[in-house]
Design a protein around this motif. Structure first.
Motif, PDB file in Angstrom:
ATOM      1  N   THR A  18      45.387  46.185  37.475  1.00  0.00           N
ATOM      2  CA  THR A  18      46.334  45.178  38.003  1.00  0.00           C
ATOM      3  C   THR A  18      47.770  45.276  37.232  1.00  0.00           C
ATOM      4  O   THR A  18      48.866  45.191  37.989  1.00  0.00           O
ATOM      5  N   ALA A  19      47.763  45.405  35.984  1.00  0.00           N
ATOM      6  CA  ALA A  19      48.817  45.559  34.939  1.00  0.00           C
ATOM      7  C   ALA A  19      49.520  46.703  35.458  1.00  0.00           C
ATOM      8  O   ALA A  19      50.928  46.753  35.727  1.00  0.00           O
ATOM      9  N   ARG A  26      39.438  43.701  31.822  1.00  0.00           N
ATOM     10  CA  ARG A  26      40.732  43.188  32.072  1.00  0.00           C
ATOM     11  C   ARG A  26      41.720  43.360  30.673  1.00  0.00           C
ATOM     12  O   ARG A  26      42.789  43.998  30.724  1.00  0.00           O
ATOM     13  N   GLU A  27      41.141  43.440  29.405  1.00  0.00           N
ATOM     14  CA  GLU A  27      41.524  43.659  28.443  1.00  0.00           C
ATOM     15  C   GLU A  27      42.139  45.306  28.287  1.00  0.00           C
ATOM     16  O   GLU A  27      43.010  45.476  27.905  1.00  0.00           O
ATOM     17  N   THR A  83      42.551  47.221  30.733  1.00  0.00           N
ATOM     18  CA  THR A  83      43.565  47.767  31.757  1.00  0.00           C
ATOM     19  C   THR A  83      44.956  46.910  31.462  1.00  0.00           C
ATOM     20  O   THR A  83      45.882  47.074  32.249  1.00  0.00           O
ATOM     21  N   ALA A  84      45.219  46.245  30.268  1.00  0.00           N
ATOM     22  CA  ALA A  84      46.179  45.636  29.960  1.00  0.00           C
ATOM     23  C   ALA A  84      46.695  45.883  28.620  1.00  0.00           C
ATOM     24  O   ALA A  84      47.412  45.280  27.791  1.00  0.00           O
ATOM     25  N   THR A  85      46.136  47.222  28.233  1.00  0.00           N
ATOM     26  CA  THR A  85      46.326  47.696  26.829  1.00  0.00           C
ATOM     27  C   THR A  85      47.179  48.981  26.848  1.00  0.00           C
ATOM     28  O   THR A  85      46.728  50.027  27.518  1.00  0.00           O
ATOM     29  N   ILE A 116      55.379  43.481  32.935  1.00  0.00           N
ATOM     30  CA  ILE A 116      54.179  42.789  32.638  1.00  0.00           C
ATOM     31  C   ILE A 116      54.042  42.703  31.256  1.00  0.00           C
ATOM     32  O   ILE A 116      55.033  43.102  30.405  1.00  0.00           O
ATOM     33  N   THR A 117      53.200  41.897  30.724  1.00  0.00           N
ATOM     34  CA  THR A 117      52.919  41.796  29.323  1.00  0.00           C
ATOM     35  C   THR A 117      51.772  42.561  29.022  1.00  0.00           C
ATOM     36  O   THR A 117      50.601  42.251  29.685  1.00  0.00           O
ATOM     37  N   VAL A 118      51.670  43.317  27.722  1.00  0.00           N
ATOM     38  CA  VAL A 118      50.597  44.019  27.408  1.00  0.00           C
ATOM     39  C   VAL A 118      50.397  44.020  26.022  1.00  0.00           C
ATOM     40  O   VAL A 118      51.147  43.464  25.309  1.00  0.00           O
ATOM     41  N   ARG A 157      51.954  41.976  21.130  1.00  0.00           N
ATOM     42  CA  ARG A 157      52.133  41.861  22.562  1.00  0.00           C
ATOM     43  C   ARG A 157      53.400  42.451  22.917  1.00  0.00           C
ATOM     44  O   ARG A 157      54.524  42.343  22.298  1.00  0.00           O
ATOM     45  N   LEU A 203      48.726  53.637  30.252  1.00  0.00           N
ATOM     46  CA  LEU A 203      48.002  52.500  30.470  1.00  0.00           C
ATOM     47  C   LEU A 203      47.124  52.815  31.546  1.00  0.00           C
ATOM     48  O   LEU A 203      47.422  53.434  32.516  1.00  0.00           O
TER      49      LEU A 203
END
Length: 120
Positions: free
Chosen positions: A85-86, A29-30, A32-34, A62-64, A52, A81
């Motif tokens: 999901t993000a 999860r981390e 794929t949101a970076t 989204i927030t990354v 962030r 990215l």
């Protein structure tokens, strides 16, 4: 003012190795949101490594967490990215008949998230 970038989405090495333990793990999860950024874009957007940010496209936002890469690892004006999901919130639903959303050269806007208690 938001910083405009072209987003590329795809698979990352860390994403692939963390998916072996499951897509619900914190590592996956981390990753794929970076968002990976060129140093010049990070500076222009006022972003620090690990900071962030809100990343927006015409389809959503989204927030990354931002990761600043070495200058030779990413072209200025582009960001990466990993699929997940993000990225799904940004890509939209158009597939041009391929069944896969367009994930390359997507116009996005990057803005730092204002931390509570900051003057920024």
């Amino acid at each position: 003012m938001p910083h405009e970038l072209l987003l590329i989405s795809g698979r990352s090495l860390k994403q692939g190795t963390s998916s072996n333990q499951g897509k619900l793990t914190a590592a996956y999860r981390e990753e794929t949101a970076t968002l990976d950024l060129h140093p010049a874009d990070a500076a222009a957007a006022g972003m620090a490594d690990g900071g962030r940010a809100t990343l927006a496209s015409v389809s959503g936002q989204i927030t990354v967490t931002c990761r600043i890469r070495k200058p030779d690892e990413l072209q200025p004006g582009m960001a990466f990215l990993p699929y997940g999901t993000a990225a799904g919130y940004l890509l939209g639903g158009e597939t041009q008949g391929t069944g896969m959303p367009e994930a390359k050269n997507l116009r996005v806007w990057l803005s730092p998230v204002k931390e509570e208690g900051s003057d920024g």
